[in-house]
Write an enzyme that holds these catalytic residues in place. Structure first.
Site, PDB file in Angstrom:
ATOM      1  N   ARG B  55      52.546  38.783  47.126  1.00 45.62           N
ATOM      2  CA  ARG B  55      52.373  38.328  45.760  1.00 45.62           C
ATOM      3  C   ARG B  55      51.261  39.106  45.088  1.00 45.62           C
ATOM      4  NH1 ARG B  55      51.852  32.010  47.411  1.00 45.62           N
ATOM      5  NH2 ARG B  55      54.063  31.705  47.876  1.00 45.62           N
ATOM      6  N   ASP B  57      48.812  38.170  41.883  1.00 46.70           N
ATOM      7  CA  ASP B  57      48.526  36.970  41.098  1.00 46.70           C
ATOM      8  C   ASP B  57      48.810  37.186  39.609  1.00 46.70           C
ATOM      9  OD1 ASP B  57      47.693  35.931  43.494  1.00 46.70           O
ATOM     10  OD2 ASP B  57      45.575  36.351  43.129  1.00 46.70           O
ATOM     11  N   ARG B 202      39.363  39.553  44.095  1.00 48.25           N
ATOM     12  CA  ARG B 202      38.566  39.228  42.901  1.00 48.25           C
ATOM     13  C   ARG B 202      37.309  38.438  43.249  1.00 48.25           C
ATOM     14  NH1 ARG B 202      43.335  36.585  39.737  1.00 48.25           N
ATOM     15  NH2 ARG B 202      41.722  35.930  38.278  1.00 48.25           N
TER      16      ARG B 202
END
Lengths: 249, 249
Positions: B55, B57, B202
């Protein structure tokens, strides 16, 4: 009165160019100039007239457009820059701000301008360059484009590359150089000239692409230049590939 | 059945990430996966299930996400790529397409991924990078960031950098390297790992920025890593600065 010089970066997509042009008078898109004047007036609380180095056409970007304006305000420059960058729309940034002598005039004193046209020459487009480069998937003879471009360097009548805007203008300009780089299909065409006629950079690039693709034969550029006839040159390429890189004073 | 591998570039801004995640089930934004499946189904006229390498985000970009799908269609690959690029939205491009063996699985066989986080560290923002770099105008000690980042390299429990998505996951991952470059205030942080937990890249960058800015002292990174506690690390930096650069098989 202080005379303030600003250097501006903008994404031209949303704008009807630097300044309202006659044929755009009914357009609903804002101009860059309007947007800056409105923001300056809000900050400085006085009527401000911003003078740009020249017009950029609708949709054309700038990395370093230069403008100046006069103000009675004593606001420190750093504070003014911060206020401008906080209040301007996010597609417009003041890179540099400085106080200049009372005689500095962004348009009259501009000696030359450098425009860059970017072409993405490969089989598939690019997501990140989609608004900043012209996607052109056809094979190009970049060396031939380089050779033909050299016929334009110098002082010439550029009527063949001038989309008439109905004002009678002197079509003589001096191109200092045209540099074409090709970095794995990302082609940049840099044109420095003492001035540009309406659509001139984009019409030159459109002609170079016709030559590079083999639709105009070798030797075409000289003939087209001498013809002084817009219908002989190539099409006007899209505005999104064009960016004002530098104004020299 | 043919097994087709595609390499995808996308601008994540408009999307709710690669795949619908539990908490996004009511979100109105489309996912990347949905958009590709829909387009493939339109072209191939059969039900298609696309498997991504993992994935990304919501809001995160990709330069080269990898995915695969199986199809009965005999359409030539070049034709399929052209059709995809013509029908996909303009913020999504198929860079590469190839036929692979029946066992290739984009997720299970991914050995490592390289993510890049981009920070613009100067006093004024950039128009052209506004959606692709995090504007951070505060002075940073980039050398200290480089040193502290090295504590994360290797096989560790990254619970401190994991925004819980309510699934119980094994929080052990192996970071192969972290490379920080600074080109005149354009800082890139490259992190290659065998896998990334939700928001891990992040949260690592958010912690590095706190260290670089002097809000977390030297030596913090090791302590935060060992604490296995998300509340000890820095904030999650915005998605727009993050880009999936490469998936290694």
């Amino acid at each position: 009165m202080r005379n303030i010089k600003i250097t501006l970066e903008y994404d031209g997509r949303r704008y009807a160019g630097w300044q309202i042009q006659p044929k755009n008078q009914t357009a609903k898109r804002q101009t860059i100039q309007e947007s800056i004047e409105k923001t300056l007036q809000k900050i400085l609380q006085e009527k401000i007239k911003v003078i740009g180095s020249g017009r950029t056409d609708a949709g054309v970007h700038a990395l370093a457009q230069v403008a100046n304006f006069k103000t009675h305000s004593k606001i420190p420059l750093e504070k003014l820059q911060k206020a401008l960058n906080a209040l301007l729309p996010e597609d417009m940034v003041v890179n540099k701000i400085e106080e200049v002598g009372p005689d500095f005039h962004a348009r009259f004193q501009a000696k030359s301008k450098l425009y860059r046209y970017t072409i993405l020459n490969r089989r598939y487009p690019s997501v990140f360059l989609r608004h900043y480069a012209y996607f052109y998937p056809y094979p190009l003879d970049v060396n031939l484009m380089r050779k033909e471009a050299q016929y334009l360097v110098g002082r010439h009548n550029f009527k063949s590359f001038y989309t008439s805007d109905k004002k009678i203008r002197n079509p003589v300009r001096t191109i200092k150089y045209i540099k074409i780089k090709n970095n794995k299909g990302l082609i940049t065409i840099d044109i420095e000239a003492d001035g540009f006629l309406y659509n001139m950079a984009r019409n030159i690039v459109g002609t170079l692409l016709e030559i590079g693709r083999g639709r105009f034969p070798q030797g075409s550029m000289k003939k087209i230049l001498l013809a002084k006839d817009r219908t002989k040159a190539g099409p006007t390429v899209p505005a999104g590939g064009l960016c004002l890189i530098r104004v020299n004073y």
